[in-house]
Design a protein around this motif. Structure first.
Motif, PDB file in Angstrom:
ATOM      1  N   ALA A 293       0.813  -1.216   0.000  1.00  0.00           N
ATOM      2  CA  ALA A 293       0.000   0.000   0.000  1.00  0.00           C
ATOM      3  C   ALA A 293       0.846   1.265   0.000  1.00  0.00           C
ATOM      4  CB  ALA A 293      -0.930   0.005   1.211  1.00  0.00           C
ATOM      5  N   GLY A 294       2.154   1.113   0.073  1.00  0.00           N
ATOM      6  CA  GLY A 294       3.037   2.280   0.094  1.00  0.00           C
ATOM      7  C   GLY A 294       3.317   2.821   1.474  1.00  0.00           C
ATOM      8  N   ASP A 295       2.790   2.154   2.522  1.00  0.00           N
ATOM      9  CA  ASP A 295       3.081   2.578   3.892  1.00  0.00           C
ATOM     10  C   ASP A 295       4.451   2.040   4.308  1.00  0.00           C
ATOM     11  OD1 ASP A 295       0.584   3.878   4.329  1.00  0.00           O
ATOM     12  OD2 ASP A 295      -0.361   1.921   4.623  1.00  0.00           O
ATOM     13  N   LEU A 296       5.003   2.653   5.343  1.00  0.00           N
ATOM     14  CA  LEU A 296       6.322   2.259   5.828  1.00  0.00           C
ATOM     15  C   LEU A 296       6.169   1.211   6.920  1.00  0.00           C
ATOM     16  CD1 LEU A 296       9.379   3.049   5.502  1.00  0.00           C
ATOM     17  CD2 LEU A 296       9.054   4.485   7.531  1.00  0.00           C
ATOM     18  N   VAL A 297       6.906   0.106   6.793  1.00  0.00           N
ATOM     19  CA  VAL A 297       6.874  -0.967   7.783  1.00  0.00           C
ATOM     20  C   VAL A 297       8.229  -1.021   8.489  1.00  0.00           C
ATOM     21  CG1 VAL A 297       6.481  -3.422   8.205  1.00  0.00           C
ATOM     22  CG2 VAL A 297       5.301  -2.275   6.317  1.00  0.00           C
ATOM     23  N   GLY A 298       8.198  -0.914   9.806  1.00  0.00           N
ATOM     24  CA  GLY A 298       9.432  -0.979  10.585  1.00  0.00           C
ATOM     25  C   GLY A 298       9.451  -2.180  11.495  1.00  0.00           C
ATOM     26  N   THR A 299      10.613  -2.801  11.653  1.00  0.00           N
ATOM     27  CA  THR A 299      10.787  -3.918  12.588  1.00  0.00           C
ATOM     28  C   THR A 299      12.065  -3.700  13.375  1.00  0.00           C
ATOM     29  OG1 THR A 299      11.892  -5.234  10.883  1.00  0.00           O
ATOM     30  CG2 THR A 299       9.536  -5.613  11.192  1.00  0.00           C
ATOM     31  N   LEU A 300      12.050  -4.162  14.601  1.00  0.00           N
ATOM     32  CA  LEU A 300      13.225  -4.062  15.472  1.00  0.00           C
ATOM     33  C   LEU A 300      13.286  -5.303  16.338  1.00  0.00           C
ATOM     34  CD1 LEU A 300      15.623  -2.525  16.737  1.00  0.00           C
ATOM     35  CD2 LEU A 300      13.980  -1.377  18.250  1.00  0.00           C
ATOM     36  N   GLU A 301      14.440  -5.965  16.323  1.00  0.00           N
ATOM     37  CA  GLU A 301      14.697  -7.095  17.205  1.00  0.00           C
ATOM     38  C   GLU A 301      16.021  -6.849  17.908  1.00  0.00           C
ATOM     39  OE1 GLU A 301      14.206 -11.594  16.291  1.00  0.00           O
ATOM     40  OE2 GLU A 301      16.349 -11.160  15.947  1.00  0.00           O
ATOM     41  N   MET A 302      16.036  -7.013  19.222  1.00  0.00           N
ATOM     42  CA  MET A 302      17.259  -6.753  19.968  1.00  0.00           C
ATOM     43  C   MET A 302      17.222  -7.467  21.312  1.00  0.00           C
ATOM     44  SD  MET A 302      16.552  -2.770  21.035  1.00  0.00           S
ATOM     45  CE  MET A 302      17.950  -2.671  22.157  1.00  0.00           C
ATOM     46  N   PRO A 303      18.390  -7.724  21.901  1.00  0.00           N
ATOM     47  CA  PRO A 303      18.418  -8.307  23.244  1.00  0.00           C
ATOM     48  C   PRO A 303      17.751  -7.375  24.250  1.00  0.00           C
ATOM     49  CG  PRO A 303      20.568  -8.464  22.197  1.00  0.00           C
ATOM     50  CD  PRO A 303      19.741  -7.558  21.338  1.00  0.00           C
ATOM     51  N   MET A 304      17.052  -7.956  25.213  1.00  0.00           N
ATOM     52  CA  MET A 304      16.363  -7.118  26.185  1.00  0.00           C
ATOM     53  C   MET A 304      16.424  -7.745  27.579  1.00  0.00           C
ATOM     54  SD  MET A 304      15.132  -4.274  26.645  1.00  0.00           S
ATOM     55  CE  MET A 304      15.411  -3.834  24.930  1.00  0.00           C
ATOM     56  N   PRO A 305      17.605  -7.658  28.226  1.00  0.00           N
ATOM     57  CA  PRO A 305      17.771  -8.220  29.564  1.00  0.00           C
ATOM     58  C   PRO A 305      17.280  -7.281  30.657  1.00  0.00           C
ATOM     59  CG  PRO A 305      19.863  -7.341  28.795  1.00  0.00           C
ATOM     60  CD  PRO A 305      18.870  -7.131  27.678  1.00  0.00           C
ATOM     61  N   VAL A 306      15.969  -7.229  30.868  1.00  0.00           N
ATOM     62  CA  VAL A 306      15.382  -6.374  31.897  1.00  0.00           C
ATOM     63  C   VAL A 306      14.541  -7.222  32.842  1.00  0.00           C
ATOM     64  CG1 VAL A 306      15.385  -4.285  30.488  1.00  0.00           C
ATOM     65  CG2 VAL A 306      13.398  -5.808  30.422  1.00  0.00           C
ATOM     66  N   GLY A 307      14.320  -6.699  34.045  1.00  0.00           N
ATOM     67  CA  GLY A 307      13.566  -7.451  35.027  1.00  0.00           C
ATOM     68  C   GLY A 307      12.596  -6.597  35.818  1.00  0.00           C
ATOM     69  N   LEU A 308      11.768  -7.292  36.573  1.00  0.00           N
ATOM     70  CA  LEU A 308      10.822  -6.622  37.477  1.00  0.00           C
ATOM     71  C   LEU A 308      11.191  -6.846  38.938  1.00  0.00           C
ATOM     72  CD1 LEU A 308       7.360  -7.511  35.877  1.00  0.00           C
ATOM     73  CD2 LEU A 308       8.867  -5.598  35.358  1.00  0.00           C
ATOM     74  N   VAL A 309      12.137  -7.738  39.187  1.00  0.00           N
ATOM     75  CA  VAL A 309      12.538  -8.042  40.566  1.00  0.00           C
ATOM     76  C   VAL A 309      14.040  -7.852  40.696  1.00  0.00           C
ATOM     77  CG1 VAL A 309      10.644  -9.649  40.924  1.00  0.00           C
ATOM     78  CG2 VAL A 309      12.809 -10.501  40.027  1.00  0.00           C
ATOM     79  N   GLY A 310      14.460  -7.476  41.888  1.00  0.00           N
ATOM     80  CA  GLY A 310      15.883  -7.308  42.159  1.00  0.00           C
ATOM     81  C   GLY A 310      16.376  -5.914  41.824  1.00  0.00           C
ATOM     82  N   GLY A 311      17.474  -5.525  42.491  1.00  0.00           N
ATOM     83  CA  GLY A 311      18.123  -4.250  42.203  1.00  0.00           C
ATOM     84  C   GLY A 311      17.226  -3.059  42.436  1.00  0.00           C
ATOM     85  N   ALA A 312      17.425  -2.040  41.609  1.00  0.00           N
ATOM     86  CA  ALA A 312      16.698  -0.783  41.774  1.00  0.00           C
ATOM     87  C   ALA A 312      15.221  -0.905  41.446  1.00  0.00           C
ATOM     88  CB  ALA A 312      17.323   0.307  40.911  1.00  0.00           C
ATOM     89  N   THR A 313      14.824  -1.952  40.726  1.00  0.00           N
ATOM     90  CA  THR A 313      13.406  -2.095  40.381  1.00  0.00           C
ATOM     91  C   THR A 313      12.530  -2.216  41.616  1.00  0.00           C
ATOM     92  OG1 THR A 313      13.678  -4.494  40.150  1.00  0.00           O
ATOM     93  CG2 THR A 313      13.867  -3.170  38.152  1.00  0.00           C
ATOM     94  N   LYS A 314      13.082  -2.733  42.689  1.00  0.00           N
ATOM     95  CA  LYS A 314      12.324  -2.862  43.929  1.00  0.00           C
ATOM     96  C   LYS A 314      12.684  -1.802  44.957  1.00  0.00           C
ATOM     97  CE  LYS A 314       9.676  -6.420  43.182  1.00  0.00           C
ATOM     98  NZ  LYS A 314       8.196  -6.262  43.156  1.00  0.00           N
ATOM     99  N   VAL A 315      13.895  -1.254  44.859  1.00  0.00           N
ATOM    100  CA  VAL A 315      14.383  -0.327  45.886  1.00  0.00           C
ATOM    101  C   VAL A 315      14.057   1.120  45.550  1.00  0.00           C
ATOM    102  CG1 VAL A 315      16.453   0.522  47.054  1.00  0.00           C
ATOM    103  CG2 VAL A 315      16.223  -1.913  46.532  1.00  0.00           C
ATOM    104  N   HIS A 316      14.210   1.491  44.283  1.00  0.00           N
ATOM    105  CA  HIS A 316      14.042   2.896  43.900  1.00  0.00           C
ATOM    106  C   HIS A 316      12.547   3.224  43.766  1.00  0.00           C
ATOM    107  CE1 HIS A 316      14.577   6.741  42.025  1.00  0.00           C
ATOM    108  NE2 HIS A 316      15.898   6.604  42.001  1.00  0.00           N
ATOM    109  N   PRO A 317      12.044   4.203  44.516  1.00  0.00           N
ATOM    110  CA  PRO A 317      10.609   4.501  44.477  1.00  0.00           C
ATOM    111  C   PRO A 317      10.129   4.962  43.110  1.00  0.00           C
ATOM    112  CG  PRO A 317      11.810   6.156  45.757  1.00  0.00           C
ATOM    113  CD  PRO A 317      12.762   5.042  45.505  1.00  0.00           C
ATOM    114  N   ALA A 318      10.953   5.726  42.382  1.00  0.00           N
ATOM    115  CA  ALA A 318      10.535   6.178  41.057  1.00  0.00           C
ATOM    116  C   ALA A 318      10.467   5.015  40.072  1.00  0.00           C
ATOM    117  CB  ALA A 318      11.488   7.253  40.538  1.00  0.00           C
ATOM    118  N   ALA A 319      11.359   4.034  40.227  1.00  0.00           N
ATOM    119  CA  ALA A 319      11.309   2.849  39.368  1.00  0.00           C
ATOM    120  C   ALA A 319      10.033   2.058  39.615  1.00  0.00           C
ATOM    121  CB  ALA A 319      12.536   1.972  39.615  1.00  0.00           C
ATOM    122  N   ARG A 320       9.653   1.919  40.867  1.00  0.00           N
ATOM    123  CA  ARG A 320       8.393   1.227  41.181  1.00  0.00           C
ATOM    124  C   ARG A 320       7.209   1.970  40.589  1.00  0.00           C
ATOM    125  NH1 ARG A 320      10.495   1.175  46.477  1.00  0.00           N
ATOM    126  NH2 ARG A 320       8.718   2.405  47.227  1.00  0.00           N
TER     127      ARG A 320
END
Length: 412
Positions: A293-320
């Motif tokens: 249709a002439g529209d632009l299609v974008g794709t992105l694949e990349m490593p993503m080592p992120v978590g919801l537990v441990g480190g600043a995710t639990k300690v830092h209030p702004a991260a929570r």
């Protein structure tokens, strides 16, 4: 909107109340609390925390927390997300959250035979590693596989043992490092050598997140703009000098969300840039094409080592608070949101470069920073910003002289 109005809008959208905003105020994370996260702490460094809008991801509208000092980043991501909405927004997917630990074995007389000996006792080594973290195994994680590589170095052949660990909703560095250290002596004995390095690799190529979006050609500015964006992308794919800046544009968005959710920006950046090297050549992380249709299609694949537990995710209030705003329930959900933002940020930058150039919009926002940096009041800043844009003079000394003229009654 004023900051108060923005907070009210976030409350309406997410159900978060005033207690969430108390978490993101600087006073909520004082130096004493920060001292538990770092060393020799004498204060706290704050960054602007905003929310990117217009994101639809897998059919769900999402507000995305972003911590960044760079002008135009959040606005650009939000604008690109708006252009993807008519076509359904962003579609995302991801692999299992597999991280890898490396054990370097040295002083091996017969590296090929040592590799075979280790693989013969693979199950025994995996069981030994999993015994270190029974809780992780209980929730469905733990070591899933073991690989052995031979690396030819200048002076010798190293035997490298990789533990592949499903870390569930953690970033995983502590878990995989602990496992590597726990099994290293046994592995070295099997190989008839010595263990040296025992640490995770940040080349997290088994933990990938992907995003795809179709950007409406008319919202982009028409067929010519689409073609120009493709030319800009193709240069990044072919030329490492352009690719470095192209990928930095992706990371403007990625790192802002990683930081806002208390995750490790350095680990994500290391994984991203190593993933951009294909067959020994640094290239674009993203891909762009034109559909039928002439529209632009974008794709992105990349490593993503992120978590919801441990480190600043639990300690830092702004991260929570950031995690609550994003309304994520798993680390994979968060990783997919981050990659969608990276793709949006990339498209926004390419569109600007392919049309008006980077300075017009970016420097207009930079003018506000200049006005603030010279100590202008809100009323004075409005006049100074208009003059800087009119003159295209985005310099501290010019902002300073305009403020002096204003206060002497000379500039209007």
């Amino acid at each position: 909107m004023s900051v108060t109005d923005r907070r009210a809008a976030l409350t309406d959208a997410t159900g978060c109340g005033a207690e969430l905003f108390a978490q993101v105020d600087a006073s909520a994370f004082d130096a004493e609390a920060a001292a538990d996260l770092s060393e020799n702490v004498f204060g706290v460094f704050s960054l602007p925390l905003g929310a990117a809008t217009n994101f639809t991801i897998n059919g769900t509208d999402v507000l995305v927390p972003m911590a960044t000092e760079e002008a135009s980043v959040i606005a650009a991501a939000s604008n690109a997300a708006r252009m993807a909405r008519p076509q359904g927004g962003f579609s995302t997917s991801s692999t299992r959250p597999l991280m890898q630990a490396q054990i370097q074995l040295i002083n091996i007389a017969d590296p090929h035979a040592a590799r075979t000996r280790i693989l013969e006792r693979q199950s025994e080594i995996i069981d030994l590693a999993n015994a270190v973290d029974p809780k992780l195994v209980e929730v469905g994680g733990g070591v899933t596989d073991l690989e052995v590589r031979l690396v030819e170095a200048r002076s010798t052949t190293y035997v490298l043992v990789h533990l592949l660990v499903d870390v569930r909703d953690a970033m995983g560095a502590n878990a995989v490092n602990t496992m590597a250290e726990a099994v290293s002596s046994a592995v070295a004995a099997i190989a008839e050598g010595d263990a040296l390095l025992r640490i995770l690799t940040n080349k997290a190529d088994r933990r990938l997140a992907r995003a795809r979006a179709v950007f409406d050609k008319e919202l982009l500015g028409g067929e010519e703009v689409v073609d120009n964006i493709l030319h800009a992308y193709e240069l990044a794919a072919a030329d490492p000098y352009r690719a470095a800046t192209h990928n930095k544009g992706i990371m403007n968005g990625v790192s802002a969300v990683v930081l806002a959710t208390g995750n490790d920006t350095r680990a994500v950046e290391a994984g991203a840039h190593s993933h951009a090297v294909v067959d020994g050549r640094y290239s674009s992380l993203s891909r762009f094409e034109k559909n039928a249709a002439g529209d632009l299609v974008g794709t992105l694949e990349m490593p993503m080592p992120v978590g919801l537990v441990g480190g600043a995710t639990k300690v830092h209030p702004a991260a929570r608070a950031g995690l609550r705003i994003a309304e994520v329930t798993t680390a994979q959900d968060l990783g997919e949101i981050i990659v969608a933002v990276g793709l949006a940020q990339n498209l926004a930058a390419l569109r600007v470069l392919a049309t008006e150039g980077v300075q017009r919009g970016h420097m207009s926002l930079h003018a506000k920073n200049l006005a603030a940096s010279v100590g202008a009041s809100a009323e004075e800043a409005e006049i100074i910003v208009d003059r800087l844009i009119e003159e295209k003079a985005f310099r501290f000394d010019r902002a300073e002289s305009l403020l002096a003229e204003l206060r002497s009654g000379g500039a209007r």
